[in-house]
Design a protein around this motif. Structure first.
Motif, PDB file in Angstrom:
ATOM      1  N   GLN A   1      38.381  32.006  45.199  1.00 22.94           N
ATOM      2  CA  GLN A   1      37.203  31.484  44.499  1.00 22.94           C
ATOM      3  C   GLN A   1      36.260  32.598  44.064  1.00 22.94           C
ATOM      4  O   GLN A   1      35.739  32.577  42.936  1.00 22.94           O
ATOM      5  CB  GLN A   1      36.447  30.488  45.385  1.00 22.94           C
ATOM      6  N   TYR A   2      36.025  33.569  44.917  1.00 25.89           N
ATOM      7  CA  TYR A   2      35.108  34.657  44.577  1.00 25.89           C
ATOM      8  C   TYR A   2      35.645  35.463  43.403  1.00 25.89           C
ATOM      9  O   TYR A   2      34.920  35.747  42.444  1.00 25.89           O
ATOM     10  CB  TYR A   2      34.890  35.565  45.783  1.00 25.89           C
ATOM     11  N   HIS A   3      36.917  35.834  43.468  1.00 21.92           N
ATOM     12  CA  HIS A   3      37.514  36.596  42.365  1.00 21.92           C
ATOM     13  C   HIS A   3      37.404  35.823  41.053  1.00 21.92           C
ATOM     14  O   HIS A   3      36.977  36.367  40.022  1.00 21.92           O
ATOM     15  CB  HIS A   3      38.998  36.878  42.653  1.00 21.92           C
ATOM     16  N   PHE A   4      37.824  34.568  41.085  1.00 18.47           N
ATOM     17  CA  PHE A   4      37.868  33.770  39.859  1.00 18.47           C
ATOM     18  C   PHE A   4      36.461  33.578  39.286  1.00 18.47           C
ATOM     19  O   PHE A   4      36.239  33.747  38.086  1.00 18.47           O
ATOM     20  CB  PHE A   4      38.528  32.416  40.145  1.00 18.47           C
ATOM     21  N   SER A   5      35.521  33.230  40.148  1.00 20.56           N
ATOM     22  CA  SER A   5      34.164  32.962  39.662  1.00 20.56           C
ATOM     23  C   SER A   5      33.480  34.224  39.165  1.00 20.56           C
ATOM     24  O   SER A   5      32.735  34.187  38.172  1.00 20.56           O
ATOM     25  CB  SER A   5      33.328  32.302  40.765  1.00 20.56           C
ATOM     26  N   GLN A   6      33.738  35.359  39.810  1.00 19.73           N
ATOM     27  CA  GLN A   6      33.154  36.614  39.344  1.00 19.73           C
ATOM     28  C   GLN A   6      33.735  37.021  37.995  1.00 19.73           C
ATOM     29  O   GLN A   6      33.018  37.540  37.123  1.00 19.73           O
ATOM     30  CB  GLN A   6      33.400  37.732  40.370  1.00 19.73           C
ATOM     31  N   PHE A   7      35.007  36.780  37.796  1.00 19.37           N
ATOM     32  CA  PHE A   7      35.621  37.079  36.506  1.00 19.37           C
ATOM     33  C   PHE A   7      35.035  36.201  35.409  1.00 19.37           C
ATOM     34  O   PHE A   7      34.665  36.685  34.330  1.00 19.37           O
ATOM     35  CB  PHE A   7      37.137  36.885  36.575  1.00 19.37           C
TER      36      PHE A   7
ATOM     37  N   GLN B   1      52.556  45.257  24.869  1.00 18.42           N
ATOM     38  CA  GLN B   1      51.289  45.976  24.894  1.00 18.42           C
ATOM     39  C   GLN B   1      50.697  45.998  26.302  1.00 18.42           C
ATOM     40  O   GLN B   1      50.196  47.024  26.770  1.00 18.42           O
ATOM     41  CB  GLN B   1      50.293  45.332  23.928  1.00 18.42           C
ATOM     42  N   MET B   2      50.763  44.863  26.988  1.00 17.04           N
ATOM     43  CA  MET B   2      50.258  44.809  28.362  1.00 17.04           C
ATOM     44  C   MET B   2      51.030  45.753  29.265  1.00 17.04           C
ATOM     45  O   MET B   2      50.445  46.440  30.112  1.00 17.04           O
ATOM     46  CB  MET B   2      50.362  43.377  28.893  1.00 17.04           C
TER      47      MET B   2
ATOM     48  N   VAL C   1      35.267  45.306  32.835  1.00 18.32           N
ATOM     49  CA  VAL C   1      36.074  44.170  32.376  1.00 18.32           C
ATOM     50  C   VAL C   1      35.484  43.596  31.097  1.00 18.32           C
ATOM     51  O   VAL C   1      36.212  43.249  30.157  1.00 18.32           O
ATOM     52  CB  VAL C   1      36.157  43.084  33.478  1.00 18.32           C
ATOM     53  N   GLN C   2      34.166  43.504  31.028  1.00 20.18           N
ATOM     54  CA  GLN C   2      33.504  43.025  29.810  1.00 20.18           C
ATOM     55  C   GLN C   2      33.822  43.925  28.618  1.00 20.18           C
ATOM     56  O   GLN C   2      34.170  43.440  27.541  1.00 20.18           O
ATOM     57  CB  GLN C   2      31.987  42.971  30.018  1.00 20.18           C
ATOM     58  N   LYS C   3      33.705  45.234  28.823  1.00 24.26           N
ATOM     59  CA  LYS C   3      33.973  46.168  27.729  1.00 24.26           C
ATOM     60  C   LYS C   3      35.414  46.042  27.251  1.00 24.26           C
ATOM     61  O   LYS C   3      35.685  45.999  26.048  1.00 24.26           O
ATOM     62  CB  LYS C   3      33.688  47.609  28.171  1.00 24.26           C
ATOM     63  N   TRP C   4      36.343  45.948  28.209  1.00 22.71           N
ATOM     64  CA  TRP C   4      37.749  45.861  27.810  1.00 22.71           C
ATOM     65  C   TRP C   4      38.043  44.533  27.112  1.00 22.71           C
ATOM     66  O   TRP C   4      38.790  44.503  26.127  1.00 22.71           O
ATOM     67  CB  TRP C   4      38.680  46.032  29.008  1.00 22.71           C
ATOM     68  N   PHE C   5      37.438  43.471  27.597  1.00 21.29           N
ATOM     69  CA  PHE C   5      37.657  42.170  26.970  1.00 21.29           C
ATOM     70  C   PHE C   5      37.149  42.174  25.528  1.00 21.29           C
ATOM     71  O   PHE C   5      37.827  41.693  24.619  1.00 21.29           O
ATOM     72  CB  PHE C   5      36.972  41.064  27.762  1.00 21.29           C
TER      73      PHE C   5
ATOM     74  N   LEU D   1      42.416  36.965  27.669  1.00 20.83           N
ATOM     75  CA  LEU D   1      41.792  36.554  28.929  1.00 20.83           C
ATOM     76  C   LEU D   1      42.679  36.906  30.119  1.00 20.83           C
ATOM     77  O   LEU D   1      42.194  37.378  31.150  1.00 20.83           O
ATOM     78  CB  LEU D   1      41.545  35.045  28.909  1.00 20.83           C
ATOM     79  N   ASP D   2      43.976  36.669  29.978  1.00 24.67           N
ATOM     80  CA  ASP D   2      44.902  36.959  31.075  1.00 24.67           C
ATOM     81  C   ASP D   2      44.833  38.429  31.469  1.00 24.67           C
ATOM     82  O   ASP D   2      44.784  38.770  32.653  1.00 24.67           O
ATOM     83  CB  ASP D   2      46.337  36.606  30.675  1.00 24.67           C
ATOM     84  N   PHE D   3      44.846  39.306  30.455  1.00 25.62           N
ATOM     85  CA  PHE D   3      44.830  40.728  30.799  1.00 25.62           C
ATOM     86  C   PHE D   3      43.480  41.124  31.388  1.00 25.62           C
ATOM     87  O   PHE D   3      43.413  41.978  32.290  1.00 25.62           O
ATOM     88  CB  PHE D   3      45.151  41.616  29.599  1.00 25.62           C
ATOM     89  N   ALA D   4      42.405  40.508  30.894  1.00 28.02           N
ATOM     90  CA  ALA D   4      41.084  40.826  31.439  1.00 28.02           C
ATOM     91  C   ALA D   4      41.006  40.464  32.924  1.00 28.02           C
ATOM     92  O   ALA D   4      40.450  41.224  33.730  1.00 28.02           O
ATOM     93  CB  ALA D   4      40.000  40.096  30.653  1.00 28.02           C
TER      94      ALA D   4
END
Length: 603
Positions: free
Chosen positions: A339-345, A411-412, A391-395, A366-369
């Motif tokens: 939950q913490y990982h998902f919600s923080q992402f 590419q991934m 993560v924001q910058k890369w997204f 989104l998946d790669f982010a």
């Protein structure tokens, strides 16, 4: 024939059901909802009764693997086509329960009328009328049970239906029971086939031509596993993705006692109260992220091979590789559902200004982010407090450049290998230098904004930039772009569509340019009607002096100047008519591109 990688076999219905019962054939979708209509089950039984062909079943043999004691474990056959037909047979003939769209277990009972004069009306999906009418056998599965006594059944039926011809009845029931002996063609694909070959064979044989996804193969492998919690892991993926879209499904999920007793149930319970739709992954997304951040590979085909025990160097199959692969995948799934990982992402994506699912162009991006987020958690070079920012910058970078559109897996795969070799910070710096050069910001990005598609990555990133910077809607101080996108706003035209059409600009792709789009309060849009910007902006300038409000709520020159800037509208818009439309589009694209540039640099 030498070199053939398949066998064409004929199995009776009874034999196929027996192989499934013995778990020699594995149905990977048996824990997923049964998508056939009940009438299709009825039609299948009718076809078998009449001896009509019902199509081929395709199986793919799991490879034999070397065990620790030097022996070999025989691989099972996984059904990759024909799952719905086989499930229908299990429901109608074996009396097995199937899962509906809400994962409720249910029986599909097929009724049979031995006395029907019309052959097309012998079978029916059971309803209350078939339980009352003695001419009908309400559930044909009773005839296929091990202890079925046909003579006793015939006598009872004759007592309920006086005058029935027992010889004809016996012949009809024997014909019905003969369904179990009907032959179905089975194409058995060899374990040596690569996924691409299996997919190609599937497309050529399957009349619908629908390619199997690599995630389908992964789910099949997990379903066939009985030693590493594969089936429970697979169920976790199913349940998580179902809950992400429909949190109310939780009340059904808790009825699955086997799952409730597993370590996974408590880890996804939080989804019962999660109604955010920014990232609602399907099972392909979930498997991809779980796999990529653990294995540092981008191609799901590799996961299929690893779960089969393949050594990529020696080309042999070993059970220690299977053990290790399931252990890593299990950890990947646990990380994904945390939950913490998902919600923080999700918070990172929303913090970057992407607050609505309609702003998102690519699920792969989104998946790669999310993969990157989980990878950076283990990167000692990056403080935890900085992970979301990167993560924001890369997204945003990958959205703007459509990095994962086209051949996303390749590419991934390249990106993860580069991150592993160089470290993320150096890799990011290199990509920024090459993909986000000055030419990109001043030439390429304005060109990308020359489109009529509201779904263009450039326009959606512009909206994200406005949201990130807490911008107000045009002519409405205090009404935020974020609220208009998520609550009640619609895209409108700065140069009204009807105004442009009346003045000779008839092309949809011209008057619907995204540089002419604005998220606007509905009442303001109605007040503007079909007036030229030179008219309604002149009135706004006038109301800043008179304080007599005509449009919106802006009543000062300072607020108006700020409002124009945060909506990237040229300052001389109050002098523009249709004759200046091309000039307006060009200027606004440059302003929008500059805002996106400043936004990216500020992340």
């Amino acid at each position: 024939m030498t070199g053939e990688k398949f066998n064409l076999m004929q199995y009776s219905v009874h034999a196929i059901l027996g192989l499934i019962e013995a778990e020699d054939f594995v149905i990977p979708e048996i824990q997923r909802p049964f998508v056939w209509k009940r009438s299709q089950v009825r039609d299948l039984i009718d076809s078998l009764y009449n001896g009509y062909p019902t199509g081929y079943i395709i199986t793919w043999k799991n490879p034999d693997v070397k065990t620790k004691d030097g022996g070999k474990a025989n691989g099972k056959k996984v059904l990759i086509d024909g799952q719905q037909r086989v499930t229908a047979l299990m429901a109608a003939i074996s009396g097995k329960e199937v899962l509906d769209d809400d994962f409720n277990k249910e029986r599909i009972k097929i009724a049979f009328n031995p006395l029907a004069e019309d052959e097309t009306k012998r079978f029916a999906v059971q309803d209350a009328s078939h339980l009352k009418d003695k001419k009908w056998i309400p559930d044909i599965s009773v005839l296929f049970t091990a202890g079925f006594k046909q003579r006793a059944f015939e006598n009872e039926y004759a007592n309920d239906n006086p005058g029935v011809d027992l010889d004809e009845l016996s012949e009809t029931l024997s014909r019905l029971k003969g369904i179990a002996n009907r032959q179905i063609g089975v194409i058995e694909l060899d374990a040596s086939l690569e996924i691409d070959e299996v997919t190609e064979i599937f497309i050529r044989i399957n009349s619908k031509g629908t390619a199997l996804s690599q995630s389908d193969f992964v789910m099949s492998k997990m379903a066939a596993d009985t030693d590493h919690n594969g089936s429970l892991m697979r169920k976790t993926v199913d349940y998580f993705c179902h809950l992400a879209v429909k949190p109310d499904f939780y009340s059904q999920m808790i009825k699955d006692q086997e799952f409730q007793d597993s370590k996974y149930a408590a880890k996804i319970k939080w989804l019962a109260n999660d109604y955010d739709d920014i990232y609602d992954p399907n099972f392909g997304d979930m498997l991809r992220v779980s796999f990529m951040h653990q294995f540092r590979r981008g191609k799901l085909a590799d996961l299929v091979s690893l779960l089969s025990g393949r050594d990529f160097i020696t080309k042999e199959y070993r059970d220690d590789i299977i053990d290790d692969s399931y252990q890593k995948l299990d950890q990947g799934i646990m990380n994904f559902i945390n939950q913490y990982h998902f919600s923080q992402f999700v918070m990172a994506i929303k913090g970057a200004g992407f607050v609505s699912s309609k702003q998102l162009n690519s699920q792969m991006t989104l998946d790669f982010a999310y993969t990157l987020y989980l990878m950076l958690l283990d990167d000692p070079e990056i403080p935890n407090a900085q992970i979301k920012r990167y993560v924001q910058k890369w997204f945003v970078l990958s959205t703007l450049t459509s990095r994962y559109i086209g051949s996303p897996e390749s590419q991934m795969d390249r990106d993860m290998r580069s991150i592993g070799e160089k470290g993320f910070l150096k890799f990011l710096s290199e990509i920024e230098a090459s993909a986000l050069s000055e030419t990109f910001w001043t030439v390429t990005l304005p060109q990308n904004l020359e489109t009529s598609s509201v779904n263009s990555p450039a326009f959606n990133t512009f909206l994200a930039a406005q949201i990130n910077q807490n911008c107000n809607s045009m002519l409405m101080n205090g009404t935020k772009i974020a609220d208009l996108i998520t609550i009640s706003g619609d895209v409108h035209h700065i140069f009204p569509k009807n105004y442009l059409q009346k003045n000779g600009i008839k092309s949809k792709t011209k008057y619907n340019q995204v540089a002419n789009y604005i998220y606007l309060d509905t009442q303001v849009n109605k007040a503007i009607s079909d007036e030229a910007p030179a008219v309604y902006f002149a009135k706004v300038k006038e109301q800043c002096q008179t304080k007599n409000v005509v449009f919106g709520n802006i009543m000062s020159d300072t607020l108006l100047k700020t409002n124009l800037a945060e909506n990237c509208i040229p300052n001389n818009v109050d002098q523009m008519t249709f004759e200046n439309y091309d000039e307006f589009l060009q200027k606004r694209r440059m302003l929008m591109a500059d805002m996106i540039h400043q936004y990216y640099m500020g992340l």
